[in-house]
Structure formats: C-alpha cells, structure tokens
Enzyme design. Structure first.
Site, PDB file in Angstrom:
ATOM      1  N   LYS A 226       0.845  -1.288   0.085  1.00 17.77           N
ATOM      2  CA  LYS A 226       0.203   0.059   0.131  1.00 17.77           C
ATOM      3  C   LYS A 226       0.950   1.130  -0.007  1.00 17.77           C
ATOM      4  O   LYS A 226       1.986   1.187   0.311  1.00 17.77           O
ATOM      5  CB  LYS A 226      -1.132  -0.163   1.118  1.00 17.77           C
ATOM      6  N   ARG A 260      -3.719  -9.934   4.828  1.00 13.16           N
ATOM      7  CA  ARG A 260      -4.438 -10.053   3.402  1.00 13.16           C
ATOM      8  C   ARG A 260      -3.078  -9.407   2.633  1.00 13.16           C
ATOM      9  O   ARG A 260      -2.871  -8.274   2.691  1.00 13.16           O
ATOM     10  CB  ARG A 260      -5.631  -9.125   3.391  1.00 13.16           C
TER      11      ARG A 260
HETATM   12  N1  HH2 Z   1      -7.547  -3.529   0.851  1.00 14.96           N
HETATM   13  C1  HH2 Z   1      -7.929  -3.597  -0.364  1.00 14.96           C
HETATM   14  C2  HH2 Z   1      -9.106  -4.178  -0.830  1.00 14.96           C
HETATM   15  N2  HH2 Z   1      -9.804  -4.800   0.174  1.00 14.96           N
HETATM   16  N3  HH2 Z   1     -10.267  -5.573   2.247  1.00 14.96           N
HETATM   17  C3  HH2 Z   1     -10.015  -5.753   3.593  1.00 14.96           C
HETATM   18  N4  HH2 Z   1     -10.505  -6.521   4.397  1.00 14.96           N
HETATM   19  N5  HH2 Z   1      -8.709  -5.278   3.937  1.00 14.96           N
HETATM   20  C4  HH2 Z   1      -7.984  -4.393   3.191  1.00 14.96           C
HETATM   21  O1  HH2 Z   1      -7.083  -3.774   3.788  1.00 14.96           O
HETATM   22  C5  HH2 Z   1      -8.227  -4.428   1.835  1.00 14.96           C
HETATM   23  C6  HH2 Z   1      -9.380  -5.070   1.275  1.00 14.96           C
HETATM   24  C7  HH2 Z   1      -6.956  -2.670  -1.270  1.00 14.96           C
HETATM   25  O2  HH2 Z   1      -6.135  -3.511  -1.741  1.00 14.96           O
HETATM   26  P1  HH2 Z   1      -6.221  -4.258  -3.411  1.00 14.96           P
HETATM   27  O3  HH2 Z   1      -7.214  -5.279  -3.313  1.00 14.96           O
HETATM   28  O4  HH2 Z   1      -4.787  -4.855  -3.636  1.00 14.96           O
HETATM   29  O5  HH2 Z   1      -6.332  -3.150  -4.423  1.00 14.96           O
HETATM   30  P2  HH2 Z   1      -7.637  -2.689  -5.193  1.00 14.96           P
HETATM   31  O6  HH2 Z   1      -8.527  -2.116  -4.341  1.00 14.96           O
HETATM   32  O7  HH2 Z   1      -7.127  -1.638  -5.885  1.00 14.96           O
HETATM   33  O8  HH2 Z   1      -8.284  -3.702  -5.887  1.00 14.96           O
END
Ligand code: HH2
Length: 282
Positions: A226, A260
């Site tokens: 992040k 995660r």
């Molecule tokens: N972060 C993201 C998405 N979903 N869910 C939970 N429970 N906690 C988190 O910190 C979290 C989440 C964002 O990360 P990512 O899925 O890699 O990116 P994007 O939202 O751009 O798909």
C-alpha cells in the site's frame, strides 16, 4: 495469544489461535492499484489462486471492484460477471475457503451461491441487505472500517483520535451485524489500512493494533504494497514487498490473526517466523 479464538465461516471453523491465517489477494479487475489487469482473464485468475494455495494461502479473497483511492464504483452486473465464474471455478479446484471482496449484497449472494464461504465487505454492511445475505448463507463476514468512499476518501481524512474512532465504529458494526442475526463467531474485523487514512493514521493504527483485538473478534490487516509503504520508502508498488513484510511482521506480533497479502510465498515465511516467536514458551 488469542487462545481459543475461532472464526466460523459456513461449515468451516477457522482456528485463529494456532497460527496467523494468510489471505491471498485475487483481483479480477482491470485497474487494481498494484496488479490491475494481470488476473482479469478468468483462466489466469484461477491459475494464480491455485498457485497461492500451493504456496500456503489459507483463504483466497476474490475481488471484482478496485477500491483504490479515487476509483469509480463498478456496476453490480459487471462486478458479478468478473467474480462469480472465478469463485465457481475455484470452489471445485482449491481446498481452502474463498472470500468475496464486495460491498454489494447482490454480488455477495451470488458469490456465496457459487461456493464462497466469506464476504469481505470494506463498508462493514453499508448495503442494507448485506447482513441478511450473510446470515442466510451462514457465511463468515469481514467488517472493515473506511472513512467516506473510495472516490474521495484520501482527500483530507480527519479524526480526533483515529484508533478510538475506528474501534468504536467496528464495535458498533459488530453489534449491528449481531442484531441482524449474523453470529458473533462469524465476524472478523479490520481497521482498513489506507481507507480514508493518511500516513500517520495508518501508522498509529498499526502501532496500537492490540486495541482492536480487545473487541473479541479475529483481526485482519491488509497493508500489502500500500501507499503508506511507498510514502516511507519512496518506492513504487512493485518494490514494496520488504516494506509489506515489515508491516506484516509488526502486525502479527501485535495481534493480527489474518493478513491479506499479494505475495503469499514470501510473506508466509515472515509470518511463520513471527508466529513461532509469539508462541514460544520457555
Ligand atoms: N484492501 C484492499 C481491498 N480490500 N479488504 C480488507 N478487508 N482489508 C484491506 O485492507 C483491503 C481490502 C485494497 O487492496 P487491493 O485489493 O490490492 O487493491 P484494489 O482495491 O485496487 O483492488
């Protein structure tokens, strides 16, 4: 640590005391911040998930809508078409539970019908039908804190006491989910790293992570690749694995039960070492 802590997800009982659980991220999106487009093709997505399971992932989190700062919402039909076929294919292919990362009850319902066991809701049940969908399926539910919505959440996030406010929000959402009939043991909580938080907010939440464990539910954290890591190290997404490892190691030492992550193979090595230290008994 966390003796006896369990997370009920459908017919599964995940033991959150024995070791930290690894949730592998599968973004079936064209635009996720660090891996957008890589696993948009369904076959590539299923292969990537199978690889993460081989590497030791305990849960696969399938998402069809990027919630990165500034992102636009995706229509339900489009999100469903991205996610449901992948959940269905994975349910018969991998042995670990599948979670669906969605804020839409409609998408959650179909993904649960296709074999998912957990809903990962970054809005902690803002869709008024979400709790009913989770209850009816007997699924597990992640309640995450976000200030505002993805489009605007990073514009100027403000708190009096970020830890107290996030904790109070999660306490209230646990109560709301239970009131709607979702069992306490089906719930997992997440302070939402990067969701309406500036650098200091994220760091203070991690520094005081133990506060969230006091709510009695497993704590999930998602620091993987992040922006706060990029801000500290001045590095792009693809070069944040060591920074992620640092944040994960700290989190596991301070009460995280589920992490995660994108980089399962590397991060699981970090987690296993910290787990061994945390659980060492002379
Ligand atoms: N972060 C993201 C998405 N979903 N869910 C939970 N429970 N906690 C988190 O910190 C979290 C989440 C964002 O990360 P990512 O899925 O890699 O990116 P994007 O939202 O751009 O798909």
């Amino acid at each position: 640590m966390g003796g006896g802590l369990v997370w009920r997800c459908g017919d599964l009982v995940l033991d959150c005391a024995e070791r930290t659980l690894i949730m592998g991220i599968l973004n079936v999106t064209p635009d996720s911040f660090s891996d957008g487009g890589r696993y948009f093709d369904h076959a590539a997505a299923v292969e990537h998930a199978a690889r993460m399971v081989d590497e030791g992932a305990d849960i696969i989190d399938v998402g069809g809508e990027s919630t990165r700062p500034g992102s636009d919402p995706v229509p339900a039909a489009e999100e469903r078409d991205r996610v449901v076929p992948v959940v269905e294919a994975l349910a018969s292919r991998v042995s670990v539970p599948i979670s669906v990362d969605t804020r839409k009850a409609e998408v959650a319902r179909e993904a649960l019908g296709a074999g998912a066991k957990i809903v990962n809701d970054v809005t902690a049940g803002a869709d008024t039908e979400m709790f009913d969908v989770v209850k009816d399926a007997g699924a597990g539910l992640v309640l995450m804190h976000m200030l505002g919505d993805p489009k605007t959440m990073q514009e100027a996030p403000r708190y009096g006491d970020v830890v107290a406010e996030v904790r109070e929000f999660l306490r209230e959402r646990i109560g709301a989910a239970e009131f709607a009939g979702v069992p306490y043991e089906a719930l997992c909580i997440d302070p939402g790293i990067g969701f309406g938080k500036d650098l200091v907010h994220n760091l203070v939440i991690l520094k005081r992570l133990e506060t969230f464990a006091e709510l009695g539910r497993p704590v999930l954290v998602g620091p993987s690749r992040k922006r706060f890591i990029g801000a500290i190290l001045d590095l792009p997404e693809g070069e944040r694995i060591e920074g992620t490892a640092g944040a994960v190691a700290w989190s596991v030492a301070h009460g995280a039960n589920v992490v995660r992550v994108h980089d399962v193979k590397e991060i699981i090595r970090v987690v296993r070492v910290v787990d061994a230290i945390v659980r060492a008994d002379a």
